[in-house]
Design a protein around this motif. Structure first.
Motif, PDB file in Angstrom:
ATOM      1  N   ALA A 190       0.742   0.699  -4.580  1.00 12.17           N
ATOM      2  CA  ALA A 190      -1.044   1.464  -4.489  1.00 12.17           C
ATOM      3  C   ALA A 190      -0.688   2.308  -5.003  1.00 12.17           C
ATOM      4  N   ASN A 227       0.917  -1.098  -0.098  1.00  8.33           N
ATOM      5  CA  ASN A 227      -0.502  -0.134  -0.019  1.00  8.33           C
ATOM      6  C   ASN A 227       1.223   1.489  -0.215  1.00  8.33           C
ATOM      7  N   LEU A 247      -4.658  -5.006  -6.014  1.00  9.93           N
ATOM      8  CA  LEU A 247      -3.270  -5.400  -6.073  1.00  9.93           C
ATOM      9  C   LEU A 247      -3.056  -7.133  -5.736  1.00  9.93           C
ATOM     10  N   SER A 261       2.445   4.645  -0.523  1.00  4.95           N
ATOM     11  CA  SER A 261       2.281   5.394  -1.630  1.00  4.95           C
ATOM     12  C   SER A 261       3.349   6.733  -2.277  1.00  4.95           C
ATOM     13  N   SER A 283      -4.726   6.601  -2.464  1.00  4.69           N
ATOM     14  CA  SER A 283      -4.108   4.773  -2.577  1.00  4.69           C
ATOM     15  C   SER A 283      -4.650   3.761  -1.908  1.00  4.69           C
ATOM     16  N   ASN A 284      -5.125   3.815  -0.671  1.00  5.83           N
ATOM     17  CA  ASN A 284      -4.800   3.537   0.215  1.00  5.83           C
ATOM     18  C   ASN A 284      -5.215   3.668   2.249  1.00  5.83           C
ATOM     19  N   GLY A 323      -5.927   0.542  -2.272  1.00  4.40           N
ATOM     20  CA  GLY A 323      -5.262  -0.867  -1.708  1.00  4.40           C
ATOM     21  C   GLY A 323      -5.882  -1.651  -1.262  1.00  4.40           C
TER      22      GLY A 323
END
Length: 260
Positions: free
Chosen positions: A86, A58, A203, A60, A158-159, A197
């Motif tokens: 991510a 994850n 992923l 970023s 992103s996560n 993520g």
């Protein structure tokens, strides 16, 4: 063995699972590395299993090239496609979205990658906000984000991680903590929000595709029960939790199960 630690009672189930595994998906922060310093016993594991391992993280704040340089210095030669991050995936989604005005909140190095991917950066009147781990996050940025979202901008995150481990037992705030601040101020419709993520499947499935294996044939190794373990188990993938510490965990894999 599904999401369990390597305790004395779990050794035999773990041994059976690992001996049958055709490959490994591994988390990075708090698992293979802490503050981008590789865990010594994880180095031994990765050297022996580099051809059948994919880093699925994850993270970023970094690019695959950053990770490859760290790994190479430790004598671990992997390919760029074996690093699934991510942050990079979020930027790829932004590039594919067709947005003409994207505001990216991130580490400065990620802005260069965004431009290379074709993301049109415009922080003034965005129709898309991309939230990565931003150590310069502030009250003013929060105010601007919630007003952009209130005006109809979409949000790619992103996560959902709230924190990740730092050196010396410290705690590093993560992207999910920034998202929580935003959601405390404004309700974001599902149609406007995408979280890329783990524990989302994307992923994991990309890692499976890289190794050309189905989820049931692989083992996920990670330190976060809510993302690494839950996400893997939702796909029918075996998962091992890195406890009591990454060093002790990987030493157990290397020495007890003789897979290195």
């Amino acid at each position: 063995m599904m999401g369990r630690a390597l305790t004395s009672r779990a050794i035999q189930p773990a041994a059976d699972t690992l001996s049958a595994a055709r490959g490994f998906l591994l988390d990075w922060d708090g698992c293979c590395a802490v503050d981008n310093l590789l865990v010594p016993s994880a180095v031994r594991f990765l050297r022996a299993n580099r051809q059948r391992s994919v880093i699925v993280s994850n993270n970023s704040s970094n690019t695959p090239g950053d990770f490859l340089r760290i790994l190479s210095k430790a004598g671990i030669e992997m390919q760029a496609e074996q690093i699934v991050l991510a942050g990079v995936e979020a930027l790829s989604r932004a590039a594919a979205s067709g947005s003409r005005r994207t505001w990216l909140l991130s580490d400065p190095r990620m802005r260069f990658l965004a431009r290379r991917l074709g993301v049109c950066l415009d922080a003034e009147t965005p129709d898309l906000v991309v939230l990565l781990r931003d150590t310069r996050f502030s009250y003013l940025r929060l105010e601007k984000i919630i007003n952009a979202l209130g005006s109809g901008a979409s949000l790619i995150v992103s996560n959902p991680d709230m924190t990740h481990p730092g050196r010396g037992g410290t705690i590093r705030p993560e992207t999910g903590a920034l998202l929580a601040a935003i959601q405390a101020c404004i309700k974001i419709p599902e149609s406007q929000l995408e979280i890329v993520g783990k524990p989302a499947a994307g992923l994991f499935l990309k890692g499976c595709a890289i190794l050309d294996q189905d989820p049931a044939s692989l083992v996920m190794i990670g330190d976060n029960p809510a993302t690494d373990i839950a996400g893997a188990e939702a796909l029918g993938m075996n998962a091992l939790l890195v406890v009591p510490s990454p060093e002790q965990f990987f030493r157990g894999l290397v020495e007890t199960f003789r897979i290195a």
